[in-house]
Design a protein around this motif. Structure first.
Motif, PDB file in Angstrom:
ATOM      1  N   ALA A   1      47.146  30.633  46.559  1.00 26.69           N
ATOM      2  CA  ALA A   1      47.425  30.243  45.189  1.00 26.69           C
ATOM      3  C   ALA A   1      46.810  31.361  44.351  1.00 26.69           C
ATOM      4  O   ALA A   1      47.558  31.613  43.216  1.00 26.69           O
ATOM      5  CB  ALA A   1      46.515  28.959  45.032  1.00 26.69           C
ATOM      6  N   GLY A   2      45.647  31.946  44.350  1.00 24.55           N
ATOM      7  CA  GLY A   2      45.132  32.970  43.661  1.00 24.55           C
ATOM      8  C   GLY A   2      46.196  34.036  43.517  1.00 24.55           C
ATOM      9  O   GLY A   2      46.626  34.932  42.498  1.00 24.55           O
ATOM     10  N   MET A   3      46.798  34.609  44.776  1.00 27.44           N
ATOM     11  CA  MET A   3      47.886  35.716  44.634  1.00 27.44           C
ATOM     12  C   MET A   3      48.936  35.479  44.017  1.00 27.44           C
ATOM     13  O   MET A   3      49.724  36.471  43.397  1.00 27.44           O
ATOM     14  CB  MET A   3      47.885  36.321  46.197  1.00 27.44           C
ATOM     15  CG  MET A   3      46.733  36.669  46.832  1.00 27.44           C
ATOM     16  SD  MET A   3      45.909  37.995  46.075  1.00 27.44           S
ATOM     17  CE  MET A   3      47.031  39.289  46.166  1.00 27.44           C
ATOM     18  N   ARG A   4      49.406  34.286  44.375  1.00 30.34           N
ATOM     19  CA  ARG A   4      50.542  33.807  43.371  1.00 30.34           C
ATOM     20  C   ARG A   4      50.166  33.753  41.838  1.00 30.34           C
ATOM     21  O   ARG A   4      51.057  33.981  41.088  1.00 30.34           O
ATOM     22  CB  ARG A   4      51.305  32.428  44.014  1.00 30.34           C
ATOM     23  CG  ARG A   4      51.765  32.670  45.355  1.00 30.34           C
ATOM     24  CD  ARG A   4      52.427  31.335  45.832  1.00 30.34           C
ATOM     25  NE  ARG A   4      52.549  31.491  47.326  1.00 30.34           N
ATOM     26  CZ  ARG A   4      53.347  30.699  47.870  1.00 30.34           C
ATOM     27  NH1 ARG A   4      54.009  29.686  47.260  1.00 30.34           N
ATOM     28  NH2 ARG A   4      53.357  30.626  49.288  1.00 30.34           N
ATOM     29  N   GLN A   5      48.924  33.174  41.599  1.00 29.89           N
ATOM     30  CA  GLN A   5      48.720  33.109  40.110  1.00 29.89           C
ATOM     31  C   GLN A   5      48.765  34.340  39.440  1.00 29.89           C
ATOM     32  O   GLN A   5      49.335  34.825  38.346  1.00 29.89           O
ATOM     33  CB  GLN A   5      47.206  32.605  39.772  1.00 29.89           C
ATOM     34  CG  GLN A   5      47.038  32.303  38.415  1.00 29.89           C
ATOM     35  CD  GLN A   5      45.398  31.953  38.214  1.00 29.89           C
ATOM     36  OE1 GLN A   5      44.732  32.032  38.965  1.00 29.89           O
ATOM     37  NE2 GLN A   5      45.182  31.264  37.084  1.00 29.89           N
ATOM     38  N   LEU A   6      48.170  35.662  40.323  1.00 31.93           N
ATOM     39  CA  LEU A   6      48.554  37.067  39.832  1.00 31.93           C
ATOM     40  C   LEU A   6      49.763  37.354  39.652  1.00 31.93           C
ATOM     41  O   LEU A   6      50.124  38.002  38.376  1.00 31.93           O
ATOM     42  CB  LEU A   6      47.734  37.856  40.944  1.00 31.93           C
ATOM     43  CG  LEU A   6      47.961  39.365  40.740  1.00 31.93           C
ATOM     44  CD1 LEU A   6      46.940  39.706  39.529  1.00 31.93           C
ATOM     45  CD2 LEU A   6      47.386  40.054  41.977  1.00 31.93           C
TER      46      LEU A   6
ATOM     47  N   VAL B   1      39.924  35.878  47.413  1.00 36.09           N
ATOM     48  CA  VAL B   1      41.138  36.930  47.777  1.00 36.09           C
ATOM     49  C   VAL B   1      40.719  38.290  48.347  1.00 36.09           C
ATOM     50  O   VAL B   1      41.211  38.765  49.373  1.00 36.09           O
ATOM     51  CB  VAL B   1      42.368  36.863  47.031  1.00 36.09           C
ATOM     52  CG1 VAL B   1      42.921  35.397  46.630  1.00 36.09           C
ATOM     53  CG2 VAL B   1      42.085  37.858  45.675  1.00 36.09           C
ATOM     54  N   ALA B   2      39.634  38.696  47.564  1.00 36.57           N
ATOM     55  CA  ALA B   2      39.087  40.113  47.903  1.00 36.57           C
ATOM     56  C   ALA B   2      38.536  40.094  49.064  1.00 36.57           C
ATOM     57  O   ALA B   2      38.653  40.919  50.014  1.00 36.57           O
ATOM     58  CB  ALA B   2      38.367  40.570  46.725  1.00 36.57           C
ATOM     59  N   SER B   3      37.498  38.943  49.290  1.00 31.92           N
ATOM     60  CA  SER B   3      36.846  39.055  50.661  1.00 31.92           C
ATOM     61  C   SER B   3      37.782  38.881  51.911  1.00 31.92           C
ATOM     62  O   SER B   3      37.910  39.454  52.768  1.00 31.92           O
ATOM     63  CB  SER B   3      35.961  37.728  50.671  1.00 31.92           C
ATOM     64  OG  SER B   3      35.308  37.582  52.101  1.00 31.92           O
ATOM     65  N   PHE B   4      38.954  37.896  51.421  1.00 30.04           N
ATOM     66  CA  PHE B   4      39.722  38.037  52.685  1.00 30.04           C
ATOM     67  C   PHE B   4      40.551  39.267  53.224  1.00 30.04           C
ATOM     68  O   PHE B   4      40.664  39.374  54.118  1.00 30.04           O
ATOM     69  CB  PHE B   4      40.944  36.619  52.291  1.00 30.04           C
ATOM     70  CG  PHE B   4      41.794  36.492  53.254  1.00 30.04           C
ATOM     71  CD1 PHE B   4      41.347  35.295  53.919  1.00 30.04           C
ATOM     72  CD2 PHE B   4      42.943  36.732  53.493  1.00 30.04           C
ATOM     73  CE1 PHE B   4      42.201  34.779  55.194  1.00 30.04           C
ATOM     74  CE2 PHE B   4      43.922  36.299  54.352  1.00 30.04           C
ATOM     75  CZ  PHE B   4      43.409  35.248  55.189  1.00 30.04           C
ATOM     76  N   LEU B   5      41.003  39.822  52.045  1.00 34.49           N
ATOM     77  CA  LEU B   5      41.748  41.092  52.407  1.00 34.49           C
ATOM     78  C   LEU B   5      40.662  42.129  53.344  1.00 34.49           C
ATOM     79  O   LEU B   5      41.010  42.610  54.043  1.00 34.49           O
ATOM     80  CB  LEU B   5      42.004  41.959  51.372  1.00 34.49           C
ATOM     81  CG  LEU B   5      42.853  43.083  51.356  1.00 34.49           C
ATOM     82  CD1 LEU B   5      44.347  42.745  51.530  1.00 34.49           C
ATOM     83  CD2 LEU B   5      43.086  44.050  50.355  1.00 34.49           C
TER      84      LEU B   5
END
Ligand code: FAD
Length: 462
Positions: free
Chosen positions: A323-328, A342-346
Motif C-alpha cells: 500500500a505504501g509503495m503504491r501510494q508513493l 517499507v524502508a525497514s522491509f527493503l
C-alpha cells in the motif's frame, strides 16, 4: 538605486521572505527582477513528481507577482551573470542554500558574478535556524536529536519577516522562456498532486490547525488524514517553518501535546539539515560506517533484482508495504509510519542497501529532500543518527494491524484486497479466497529473513 535580481530557488513565496525584502530595500523604486534558473543538474535527478510540483509552484509564484518571473535554462553561473548584466544589477539576492550541491553551486555563481563586480547576497535560509549554527558547547556538531532539539530551542529563532513593501516594483524588461508544462512522464504515470504554491500552503496550514488537537495520536495513523502534508510546501519554501512556528506559539496549541509534537517534527527537519551540513558525505555514505561492511544482496541480479522490482512496484505480498509503495507511485507522498516500514522491509527483509530505496524515494516523492530522506533511510537502516538499533526489525504485518487497524489504508491502495473486510486485508493468506483477485504471494518469509538480517548484522558486530 539600481535594479536588483532576486534569484529564487527553494523559497517560492512572497510572505516571510527576508531575501525578497533585502532585494526590495536595495532596489527602492528601481524594481526587483525575479529569476528562476532551470538547472539541468537539478532537473535531471528531481524525477517527474517534484518537477511537476516545481513547475506548478513557479506558475503560482509568477501569477502572484503579476507574471513578472523570468525563467531561463542553463548553467546557473552563466544565466545569473547574464541576467544581472541585462538589468545592470550590483547585487543578486538569494536565500542561502544549505545542501551540498547548492552550496558549491552558489560559490561558483559568486565567483562568476564577482568577475563583473556584482555581489551575491545571502539572506536567510529555508530553516528557522540556519544549519551549522547550533553546536555543542565544545563547538562540535550534534549527532543525537534530543540534545540538538534542546540546544535549538535555547538558541531561539527570528520572528517571521514583514510582508513585502506595498510599493514593490517588478522589473519587466528582460526576456524569459516561460514555465514548462508538466513533464510527460508525470502525466503518463497518472500521478495526483494537491494544490501547489504559497496560497495552497497557507490554506492547508490553516485547515490543519483545527486538527492539531488530535495530531499527537492521529499522526501515527496512515488510514486517517492526521498529518499536515506540508512537507512538499516546506521543501519548495512555499511557506517558511518560522511562519508555522510563530503561528503555533501564538495559538492555543502552543502548550498542547499536539502543538508540541508538531513543533518537534519541524525540529527533526532542522536537525537532519544540520547533520547534512556537517557531513555532506552522509547523503550517500553510511553515517555510522559499521554497517557499510555488512553483506547485502546484489540488486542487479537474481533474487536481489526481483526483490527490488517487486518492492518498487508494490508487489511484495505484504499488504502494508505494498500500500505504501503504491501510494508513493500515485501521490508522490507516503505516510511517515509507512515510510519507516517499507524502508525497514527493503533493508532487513530483502537485504538491499538503503541507498537503493533512498534513490527510489527521491525519484517519486513530491517532498523528496536530501537531508530528511537520506537520514530517514539511514535511521531506519540502523546506520544513522540516534543509534536506532539495526536489530529492531519492523514486522510488516503487525505494524499494519496496529496502525491501520481497520485495513482501510491497505484497501485504498491495493484494490486486489478490497474484498477482505477489516484487518483481514493485512493477511490474505489466512482467508479462503484471499488471493482471488490477483494479489501476489509473499516474496519472502518475514520471520526467516529477520533471522538472516540479524545473522548478517552479528557478522559485522564481531
Ligand atoms: P507532519 O507530520 O505534518 O510533520 C510536519 C513537518 O515536520 C513535515 O512536513 C516535515 O517537514 C517535518 N517532519 C516530520 N517528520 C519528520 C522526520 N522524521 N524527519 C524530518 N522532518 C520531519 N521528509 C521530507 O520532508 N522529505 C523526505 O524526502 C523524507 N523522506 C523520508 C524517508 C524515510 C525513509 C522516512 C522514515 C522519513 C522521511 N521523511 C521525509 C520524514 C517524514 O516522513 C515526512 O516529513 C512526513 O511524512 C511528511 O508528511 P507531513 O508533512 O504530513 O508531516
Amino acid at each position: 538605486m539600481t535594479s536588483t535580481v532576486l534569484w529564487l530557488r527553494r523559497d517560492l513565496r512572497l510572505r516571510d521572505h527576508p531575501a525578497l525584502l533585502a532585494a526590495a530595500e536595495e532596489a527602492g523604486g528601481s524594481g526587483v527582477l525575479p529569476l528562476f534558473v532551470l538547472d539541468p543538474a537539478l532537473l535531471g535527478p528531481a524525477g517527474p513528481t517534484r518537477t511537476a510540483w516545481l513547475f506548478r509552484s513557479l506558475r503560482a509564484w509568477s501569477a502572484s507577482a503579476d507574471g513578472a518571473l523570468v525563467v531561463r535554462s542553463g548553467e546557473p553561473e552563466d544565466v545569473v551573470r547574464q541576467v544581472a548584466r541585462e538589468v545592470g544589477a550590483e547585487h543578486v539576492h538569494v536565500t542561502a542554500d544549505a545542501g551540498p550541491y547548492g552550496r558549491a553551486r552558489d560559490e561558483r555563481v559568486e565567483a562568476a558574478l564577482s568577475g563583473d563586480g556584482v555581489g551575491l547576497v545571502r539572506t536567510g535560509t529555508p530553516y528557522a535556524i540556519g544549519p551549522g549554527t547550533v553546536v555543542k558547547g565544545d563547538g562540535t556538531p550534534f549527532q543525537v536529536f534530543t540534545p540538538f532539539s534542546k540546544a535549538w530551542t535555547a538558541h531561539g529563532h527570528p520572528e517571521p519577516a514583514t510582508s513585502p513593501p506595498a510599493d514593490l516594483r517588478w522589473v519587466r524588461r528582460v526576456d524569459g522562456e516561460g514555465v514548462p508544462d508538466d513533464p510527460e512522464e508525470f502525466t503518463r504515470a497518472d500521478l495526483r498532486l494537491p494544490d501547489v504554491g504559497e496560497e495552497a500552503a497557507l490554506h492547508r496550514w490553516e485547515a490543519f490547525q483545527d486538527r492539531l488537537d488530535d495530531y499527537d495520536t492521529d499522526r501515527e495513523r496512515p488510514d486517517r488524514d492526521g498529518t499536515s502534508q506540508l512537507s512538499a510546501h516546506l521543501k519548495y519554501g512555499e511557506v517558511h517553518p518560522r511562519t508555522l512556528l510563530a503561528d503555533l506559539a501564538a495559538s492555543r496549541h502552543s502548550g498542547t501535546k499536539g502543538g508540541q509534537t508538531f513543533r518537534t517534527e519541524l525540529i527533526w527537519r532542522e536537525f537532519y539539515a544540520d547533520v547534512l551540513w556537517h557531513r555532506p558525505d552522509s547523503a550517500r555514505e553510511y553515517y555510522r560506517p559499521q554497517l557499510a561492511g555488512m553483506r547485502f544482496d546484489d540488486p542487479a541480479r537474481g533474487d536481489g533484482k526481483a526483490h527490488l522490482e517487486a518492492w518498487q512496484a508494490g508487489r511484495t505480498g505484504y499488504p502494508f508495504v505494498d500500500a505504501g509503495m503504491r501510494q508513493l507511485l500515485t501521490e508522490g507522498w507516503v505516510h511517515n509510519r509507512v515510510r519507516m516500514v517499507v524502508a525497514s522491509f527493503l533493508v532487513k527483509d530483502l537485504h538491499l542497501e538503503w541507498q537503493l530505496g533512498a534513490r527510489h524515494f527521491m525519484r517519486w516523492l513530491r517532498d523528496g529532500d536530501l537531508s530528511s530522506n537520506n537520514h530517514g533511510w539511514q535511521w531506519t537502516a540502523g546506520s544513522g543518527t540516534d543509534a536506532a538499533p539495526f536489530f529492531r526489525v519492523f514486522n510488516p504485518v503487525s505494524q499494519g494491524e496496529k496502525f491501520d487497524p481497520s485495513g482501510d489504508y491497505v484497501r485504498r491502495y491495493v484494490p486486489e484486497l478490497r474484498h477482505l473486510p477489516g484487518k483481514a486485508a493485512h493477511s490474505p493468506w489466512d482467508y479462503a479466497g484471499g488471493y482471488d483477485h490477483g494479489y501476489p504471494q509473499r516474496i519472502v518469509d518475514h520471520k526467516a529473513e529477520r533471522e538472516e538480517a540479524l545473522a548478517r548484522y552479528a557478522a559485522v558486530r564481531s
